[in-house]
Design a protein around this motif. Structure first.
Motif, PDB file in Angstrom:
ATOM      1  N   GLN A   1       4.645 -36.035 147.582  1.00  0.00           N
ATOM      2  CA  GLN A   1       4.667 -36.242 146.535  1.00  0.00           C
ATOM      3  C   GLN A   1       4.824 -34.906 145.644  1.00  0.00           C
ATOM      4  OE1 GLN A   1       5.624 -39.435 145.067  1.00  0.00           O
ATOM      5  NE2 GLN A   1       5.382 -39.886 147.341  1.00  0.00           N
ATOM      6  N   HIS A   2       5.513 -34.935 144.332  1.00  0.00           N
ATOM      7  CA  HIS A   2       5.208 -33.635 143.473  1.00  0.00           C
ATOM      8  C   HIS A   2       3.860 -33.935 142.726  1.00  0.00           C
ATOM      9  CE1 HIS A   2       9.428 -32.263 144.520  1.00  0.00           C
ATOM     10  NE2 HIS A   2       9.695 -33.515 144.232  1.00  0.00           N
ATOM     11  N   VAL A   3       3.340 -33.127 142.605  1.00  0.00           N
ATOM     12  CA  VAL A   3       1.966 -33.089 141.981  1.00  0.00           C
ATOM     13  C   VAL A   3       1.618 -31.839 141.130  1.00  0.00           C
ATOM     14  CG1 VAL A   3      -0.725 -32.938 142.523  1.00  0.00           C
ATOM     15  CG2 VAL A   3       0.837 -34.324 144.044  1.00  0.00           C
ATOM     16  N   ALA A   4       0.989 -32.270 139.743  1.00  0.00           N
ATOM     17  CA  ALA A   4       0.896 -31.213 138.822  1.00  0.00           C
ATOM     18  C   ALA A   4      -0.650 -31.493 138.348  1.00  0.00           C
ATOM     19  CB  ALA A   4       1.698 -31.530 137.674  1.00  0.00           C
ATOM     20  N   PHE A   5      -1.174 -30.402 137.858  1.00  0.00           N
ATOM     21  CA  PHE A   5      -2.636 -30.388 137.219  1.00  0.00           C
ATOM     22  C   PHE A   5      -2.656 -29.845 135.827  1.00  0.00           C
ATOM     23  CE2 PHE A   5      -6.867 -28.751 136.407  1.00  0.00           C
ATOM     24  CZ  PHE A   5      -7.869 -29.944 136.647  1.00  0.00           C
ATOM     25  N   LEU A   6      -3.125 -30.597 134.851  1.00  0.00           N
ATOM     26  CA  LEU A   6      -3.459 -30.118 133.495  1.00  0.00           C
ATOM     27  C   LEU A   6      -4.692 -29.748 133.212  1.00  0.00           C
ATOM     28  CD1 LEU A   6      -1.989 -29.824 130.599  1.00  0.00           C
ATOM     29  CD2 LEU A   6      -2.506 -32.159 130.401  1.00  0.00           C
ATOM     30  N   ALA A   7      -4.626 -28.350 133.161  1.00  0.00           N
ATOM     31  CA  ALA A   7      -6.225 -27.690 133.069  1.00  0.00           C
ATOM     32  C   ALA A   7      -6.405 -27.367 131.665  1.00  0.00           C
ATOM     33  CB  ALA A   7      -6.211 -26.645 133.797  1.00  0.00           C
ATOM     34  N   SER A   8      -7.658 -27.056 131.276  1.00  0.00           N
ATOM     35  CA  SER A   8      -8.300 -26.382 129.914  1.00  0.00           C
ATOM     36  C   SER A   8      -9.325 -25.502 130.425  1.00  0.00           C
ATOM     37  CB  SER A   8      -8.639 -27.634 129.075  1.00  0.00           C
ATOM     38  OG  SER A   8      -9.126 -26.803 127.967  1.00  0.00           O
ATOM     39  N   PHE A   9      -9.172 -24.156 130.356  1.00  0.00           N
ATOM     40  CA  PHE A   9     -10.232 -23.261 130.643  1.00  0.00           C
ATOM     41  C   PHE A   9     -10.778 -22.866 129.375  1.00  0.00           C
ATOM     42  CE2 PHE A   9      -8.104 -21.416 134.859  1.00  0.00           C
ATOM     43  CZ  PHE A   9      -8.139 -22.624 135.318  1.00  0.00           C
ATOM     44  N   SER A  10     -11.403 -23.978 128.666  1.00  0.00           N
ATOM     45  CA  SER A  10     -11.984 -23.698 127.525  1.00  0.00           C
ATOM     46  C   SER A  10     -13.035 -22.872 127.546  1.00  0.00           C
ATOM     47  CB  SER A  10     -12.263 -24.937 126.632  1.00  0.00           C
ATOM     48  OG  SER A  10     -13.089 -25.647 127.547  1.00  0.00           O
ATOM     49  N   SER A  11     -14.119 -22.775 128.733  1.00  0.00           N
ATOM     50  CA  SER A  11     -15.213 -21.934 128.591  1.00  0.00           C
ATOM     51  C   SER A  11     -15.268 -21.503 130.017  1.00  0.00           C
ATOM     52  CB  SER A  11     -16.413 -22.700 128.183  1.00  0.00           C
ATOM     53  OG  SER A  11     -16.745 -23.739 129.066  1.00  0.00           O
ATOM     54  N   PRO A  12     -16.009 -20.621 130.342  1.00  0.00           N
ATOM     55  CA  PRO A  12     -16.295 -20.209 132.100  1.00  0.00           C
ATOM     56  C   PRO A  12     -17.051 -21.383 132.571  1.00  0.00           C
ATOM     57  CG  PRO A  12     -17.094 -18.365 130.324  1.00  0.00           C
ATOM     58  CD  PRO A  12     -16.660 -19.475 129.487  1.00  0.00           C
ATOM     59  N   ALA A  13     -17.823 -21.930 131.921  1.00  0.00           N
ATOM     60  CA  ALA A  13     -18.562 -23.288 132.496  1.00  0.00           C
ATOM     61  C   ALA A  13     -17.778 -24.191 133.280  1.00  0.00           C
ATOM     62  CB  ALA A  13     -19.595 -24.032 131.405  1.00  0.00           C
ATOM     63  N   VAL A  14     -16.437 -24.482 132.782  1.00  0.00           N
ATOM     64  CA  VAL A  14     -15.537 -25.445 133.317  1.00  0.00           C
ATOM     65  C   VAL A  14     -14.663 -24.842 134.220  1.00  0.00           C
ATOM     66  CG1 VAL A  14     -15.934 -27.078 131.367  1.00  0.00           C
ATOM     67  CG2 VAL A  14     -14.022 -25.503 131.328  1.00  0.00           C
ATOM     68  N   ILE A  15     -14.509 -23.733 134.241  1.00  0.00           N
ATOM     69  CA  ILE A  15     -13.267 -22.998 135.012  1.00  0.00           C
ATOM     70  C   ILE A  15     -13.631 -23.328 136.708  1.00  0.00           C
ATOM     71  CG2 ILE A  15     -12.173 -20.870 135.950  1.00  0.00           C
ATOM     72  CD1 ILE A  15     -12.609 -19.897 132.794  1.00  0.00           C
ATOM     73  N   PHE A  16     -14.599 -23.133 137.167  1.00  0.00           N
ATOM     74  CA  PHE A  16     -14.782 -23.309 138.623  1.00  0.00           C
ATOM     75  C   PHE A  16     -14.614 -24.549 139.124  1.00  0.00           C
ATOM     76  CE2 PHE A  16     -17.766 -24.249 142.262  1.00  0.00           C
ATOM     77  CZ  PHE A  16     -17.288 -23.216 143.125  1.00  0.00           C
ATOM     78  N   GLU A  17     -14.964 -25.820 138.309  1.00  0.00           N
ATOM     79  CA  GLU A  17     -14.776 -27.196 139.042  1.00  0.00           C
ATOM     80  C   GLU A  17     -13.422 -27.323 138.815  1.00  0.00           C
ATOM     81  OE1 GLU A  17     -16.955 -29.656 136.339  1.00  0.00           O
ATOM     82  OE2 GLU A  17     -15.402 -29.555 134.831  1.00  0.00           O
ATOM     83  N   GLN A  18     -12.538 -26.740 137.755  1.00  0.00           N
ATOM     84  CA  GLN A  18     -11.056 -26.867 137.770  1.00  0.00           C
ATOM     85  C   GLN A  18     -10.504 -26.115 138.854  1.00  0.00           C
ATOM     86  OE1 GLN A  18      -9.210 -27.222 133.758  1.00  0.00           O
ATOM     87  NE2 GLN A  18     -11.372 -26.921 132.995  1.00  0.00           N
TER      88      GLN A  18
END
Length: 329
Positions: free
Chosen positions: A70-87
């Motif tokens: 399937q064609h897959v996409a991910f909508l990200a928000s790197f709003s702070s360093p704290a959430v970047i790693f998990e995304q």
């Protein structure tokens, strides 16, 4: 073979449109739902965002087998360093699940304003972030597409490696549509707070009269002055890619009023507003009788959108439709 033929026939009948499975981070849930509402070809998918006792991510991609092919996409928000790693952990994993293609939608590229080295020892974190994204694994369909809106410096497109395909979009069409809806649309003048903003956006807004401001140094201070254009009697809209503290916008507003502007509004694609700096623009905290008539932002920074909801002079212009269109490229 029969299934493949049926899939090809179906794509031809739908005008080569793609069925896209859209994953999203927790911050972007509302925006993701708006994107899906724009197209029946987009189906939302879910991820279990959990943490272990030590604080590190404990993640699970639901129905991972179902997205094969399937064609897959991910909508990200790197709003702070704290959430970047998990995304990033999810972003690096999705292309490896035998998907037909993978697209990362990162509306706001957060380190974009840190692209220069002015002296030895400066770290250009915009380049660091671009290198991290450039190493997203290749999917079965080829390199990852990375969709970014109004990146701060145009040269940053060259920071990305050959393993990803950056797609640079803009929120300016949303602004133009909104300006044409105003009762004083015939009196709109677009102002750029500096030469950098003019270089970025003037070709997209060339059917509006323009005003250009500039910063000049006086002693230890940098003050805003009118460089060219005439705002007298007009509704002037200051246009830039992002706002942090908002100091430059406020100084530019004062200069425009001093030079005869009837009203002043502002548009930025990314309303970053650290430390709730958006509050200085509200009618409650703006002591001047001549505040901003409108302050338009997009929903590229979800936390800001929640903070300014139903608060004058802010209006949110959603990127949802534009993102839905970008997912079909």
């Amino acid at each position: 073979m029969e299934n493949n033929n049926n899939q090809v026939t179906g794509e031809l009948k739908s005008g080569n449109k793609k069925q896209v499975r859209l994953f999203y981070c927790m911050e972007c849930e509302e925006l993701a739902r708006k994107v899906a509402a724009h197209s029946q070809l987009i189906t939302l998918q879910s991820i279990n965002w959990r943490s272990f006792d030590d604080g590190f991510p404990n993640l699970f991609i639901n129905n991972a087998h179902d997205i094969r092919g399937q064609h897959v996409a991910f909508l990200a928000s790197f709003s702070s360093p704290a959430v970047i790693f998990e995304q990033l952990s999810v972003i690096y994993n999705l292309p490896r699940l035998f998907v037909a293609s993978f697209t990362l939608v990162l509306p706001f590229f957060p380190t974009g304003s840190f692209e220069r080295m002015e002296e030895e020892g400066d770290v250009a974190t915009a380049f660091t972030m671009a290198r991290i994204l450039s190493n997203i694994p290749i999917s079965r369909g080829g390199p990852t597409s990375v969709v970014i809106y109004d990146i701060h410096a145009l040269q940053e497109r060259f920071y990305f490696g050959d393993h990803v395909l950056p797609l640079f979009e803009t929120g300016i069409p949303l602004l133009k549509q909104r300006l044409h809806q105003l009762s004083d649309a015939d009196k709109i003048v677009v102002a750029f707070p500096d030469d950098g903003a003019w270089k970025r956006f003037h070709k997209l807004l060339d059917h509006f009269p323009t005003v250009i401001c500039t910063k000049v140094r006086e002693g230890d201070k940098r003050i805003v002055q009118l460089k060219e254009g005439n705002p007298t009697g007009c509704h002037v809209v200051i246009v830039d890619d992002l706002v942090q503290s908002g100091g430059t916008l406020i100084e530019c507003q004062k200069v425009l009023f001093d030079n005869g502007a009837a009203k002043v509004s502002a548009y930025v694609t990314h309303g970053v507003f650290p430390k709730r700096s958006w509050e200085r623009f509200t009618q409650k905290n703006n002591r001047s009788e001549k505040g901003f008539a409108y302050f338009w932002i997009t929903d590229s920074c979800p936390q800001t959108v929640k903070a300014v909801e139903n608060t004058a002079p802010f209006e949110v212009l959603s990127l949802a439709g534009s993102i839905a269109d970008a997912l079909q490229i």
